[in-house]
Design a protein around this motif. Structure first.
Motif, PDB file in Angstrom:
ATOM      1  N   VAL A   1     -19.739 104.003  83.914  1.00 11.44           N
ATOM      2  CA  VAL A   1     -20.901 103.279  83.388  1.00 11.44           C
ATOM      3  C   VAL A   1     -21.214 103.815  81.998  1.00 11.44           C
ATOM      4  O   VAL A   1     -21.358 105.023  81.809  1.00 11.44           O
ATOM      5  N   ARG A   2     -21.326 102.920  81.016  1.00 14.83           N
ATOM      6  CA  ARG A   2     -21.607 103.319  79.640  1.00 14.83           C
ATOM      7  C   ARG A   2     -22.939 102.711  79.198  1.00 14.83           C
ATOM      8  O   ARG A   2     -23.191 101.535  79.429  1.00 14.83           O
ATOM      9  N   SER A   3     -23.747 103.526  78.545  1.00 12.43           N
ATOM     10  CA  SER A   3     -25.003 102.981  78.036  1.00 12.43           C
ATOM     11  C   SER A   3     -25.536 103.890  76.939  1.00 12.43           C
ATOM     12  O   SER A   3     -25.126 105.038  76.798  1.00 12.43           O
ATOM     13  N   ALA A   4     -26.481 103.367  76.177  1.00  9.63           N
ATOM     14  CA  ALA A   4     -27.011 104.113  75.035  1.00  9.63           C
ATOM     15  C   ALA A   4     -28.333 103.511  74.597  1.00  9.63           C
ATOM     16  O   ALA A   4     -28.715 102.424  75.018  1.00  9.63           O
ATOM     17  N   GLY A   5     -29.029 104.226  73.772  1.00  8.56           N
ATOM     18  CA  GLY A   5     -30.087 103.611  72.998  1.00  8.56           C
ATOM     19  C   GLY A   5     -31.504 103.871  73.412  1.00  8.56           C
ATOM     20  O   GLY A   5     -32.270 104.448  72.666  1.00  8.56           O
TER      21      GLY A   5
ATOM     22  N   HIS B   1     -17.902 110.109  72.900  1.00  7.15           N
ATOM     23  CA  HIS B   1     -18.641 109.028  72.248  1.00  7.15           C
ATOM     24  C   HIS B   1     -19.783 109.619  71.446  1.00  7.15           C
ATOM     25  O   HIS B   1     -20.421 110.585  71.870  1.00  7.15           O
ATOM     26  N   ALA B   2     -20.054 109.018  70.314  1.00 14.09           N
ATOM     27  CA  ALA B   2     -21.133 109.501  69.462  1.00 14.09           C
ATOM     28  C   ALA B   2     -22.492 109.217  70.096  1.00 14.09           C
ATOM     29  O   ALA B   2     -23.400 110.053  70.055  1.00 14.09           O
ATOM     30  N   ARG B   3     -22.631 108.034  70.697  1.00 14.51           N
ATOM     31  CA  ARG B   3     -23.948 107.644  71.212  1.00 14.51           C
ATOM     32  C   ARG B   3     -23.951 107.284  72.695  1.00 14.51           C
ATOM     33  O   ARG B   3     -24.988 107.375  73.347  1.00 14.51           O
ATOM     34  N   LEU B   4     -22.809 106.851  73.202  1.00 17.67           N
ATOM     35  CA  LEU B   4     -22.789 106.407  74.596  1.00 17.67           C
ATOM     36  C   LEU B   4     -22.776 107.582  75.569  1.00 17.67           C
ATOM     37  O   LEU B   4     -22.051 108.561  75.385  1.00 17.67           O
ATOM     38  N   GLU B   5     -23.566 107.453  76.591  1.00 15.75           N
ATOM     39  CA  GLU B   5     -23.503 108.318  77.764  1.00 15.75           C
ATOM     40  C   GLU B   5     -22.539 107.652  78.746  1.00 15.75           C
ATOM     41  O   GLU B   5     -22.649 106.438  78.967  1.00 15.75           O
TER      42      GLU B   5
ATOM     43  N   GLN C   1     -29.518 110.114  80.629  1.00 11.57           N
ATOM     44  CA  GLN C   1     -30.591 109.782  79.692  1.00 11.57           C
ATOM     45  C   GLN C   1     -30.801 108.276  79.580  1.00 11.57           C
ATOM     46  O   GLN C   1     -31.935 107.818  79.475  1.00 11.57           O
ATOM     47  N   PHE C   2     -29.717 107.515  79.610  1.00 11.94           N
ATOM     48  CA  PHE C   2     -29.814 106.086  79.289  1.00 11.94           C
ATOM     49  C   PHE C   2     -29.615 105.159  80.484  1.00 11.94           C
ATOM     50  O   PHE C   2     -30.032 104.007  80.437  1.00 11.94           O
TER      51      PHE C   2
ATOM     52  N   TRP D   1     -24.138  99.738  98.386  1.00 15.12           N
ATOM     53  CA  TRP D   1     -24.189  99.195  97.031  1.00 15.12           C
ATOM     54  C   TRP D   1     -24.789 100.197  96.062  1.00 15.12           C
ATOM     55  O   TRP D   1     -25.571 101.069  96.417  1.00 15.12           O
ATOM     56  N   LEU D   2     -24.359 100.032  94.804  1.00 16.01           N
ATOM     57  CA  LEU D   2     -24.894 100.803  93.687  1.00 16.01           C
ATOM     58  C   LEU D   2     -25.754  99.876  92.848  1.00 16.01           C
ATOM     59  O   LEU D   2     -25.463  98.681  92.737  1.00 16.01           O
ATOM     60  N   CYS D   3     -26.808 100.434  92.255  1.00 18.60           N
ATOM     61  CA  CYS D   3     -27.592  99.671  91.277  1.00 18.60           C
ATOM     62  C   CYS D   3     -27.690 100.486  89.993  1.00 18.60           C
ATOM     63  O   CYS D   3     -28.140 101.634  90.015  1.00 18.60           O
ATOM     64  N   VAL D   4     -27.250  99.883  88.899  1.00 18.29           N
ATOM     65  CA  VAL D   4     -27.265 100.528  87.581  1.00 18.29           C
ATOM     66  C   VAL D   4     -28.371  99.891  86.750  1.00 18.29           C
ATOM     67  O   VAL D   4     -28.425  98.666  86.625  1.00 18.29           O
ATOM     68  N   ARG D   5     -29.258 100.714  86.184  1.00 15.50           N
ATOM     69  CA  ARG D   5     -30.368 100.228  85.374  1.00 15.50           C
ATOM     70  C   ARG D   5     -30.241 100.742  83.929  1.00 15.50           C
ATOM     71  O   ARG D   5     -29.968 101.927  83.718  1.00 15.50           O
ATOM     72  N   SER D   6     -30.437  99.874  82.988  1.00 16.06           N
ATOM     73  CA  SER D   6     -30.398 100.327  81.597  1.00 16.06           C
ATOM     74  C   SER D   6     -31.129  99.324  80.719  1.00 16.06           C
ATOM     75  O   SER D   6     -31.381  98.189  81.117  1.00 16.06           O
TER      76      SER D   6
END
Lengths: 132, 132
Positions: free
Chosen positions: B106-110, B50-54, A29-30, A103-108
């Motif tokens: 990889v952690r992300s949220a929001g 995690h409550a919010r992090l994916e 999702q993120f 390579w990996l590319c992470v987008r957020s």
């Protein structure tokens, strides 16, 4: 399993197109993640930047370079580079690289990790299925 | 270069502790990334969610398994698994894995990527420094 995918062995990363976006396959999702191979002498099709997305490049194999606006950064196995929003960038695999650049590319974007804060819940008592 | 770091060769991922958080080293704002090695027979110190992090787990080498609530998913080179917010999870490297389990998290949220939409700006005319 909708939250699981396979990107394959390193020498097949990205498939025929050299680029494989996996976020939808895992229901992310993120964060967006692409898995990429750039052959020796290959380069990005064009410069690009993002208005809001932060991009993080993680190099697993090969030798290359990435340019961030006017700064050229050498790439080798283990190099990680952030392209901040608004930074024009492009990369290439050196013509004499011993292997393709993998390579990996992470987008957020959107919520700063610092604002998420500590959101972890721990369970130190629950046994693992492999020990049960 | 504040947006660049080194995570080293695969066989040294995570250093002495087996875990290396790199987000501050690269000045990442929206995504957190850890670089990890779990030795054969090793496992997470505890379950967590995690409550919010994916969280997205990317396996580069080794054999193991991850448990997402009640589902056990086998891990090998190329397996990518999403742990959605609220999902309790833990992982291990199989005792007979031929190598340690090397993995990224990889952690992300929001902000959902879908809400970011297309935010890229392209420059198809600017020459690359390596061709100039």
């Amino acid at each position: 399993m909708t939250n699981v995918t396979q990107i394959g062995a390193l020498d097949a990363w990205g498939g025929d197109k050299g680029k494989h976006f996996i976020e939808k396959e895992i229901g992310a999702q993120f964060a967006g993640i692409s898995v990429n191979t750039t052959e020796p002498g290959g380069e990005s099709p064009y410069w690009h930047s993002h208005a809001r997305l932060e991009e993080i490049y993680i190099v697993i194999d090969g030798r290359g370079e990435i340019v961030l606006d006017d700064e050229v950064v050498p790439l080798e196995a283990g190099t990680v580079v952030r392209a901040a929003p608004g930074v024009m960038h492009a990369l290439r695999c050196l013509p004499d690289s011993p292997t393709a650049l993998r390579w990996l590319c992470v987008r957020s974007a959107g919520m700063a990790l610092a604002d998420v804060g500590r959101d972890a819940e721990l369970d130190k008592d629950r046994p693992y299925p492999w020990n049960a």
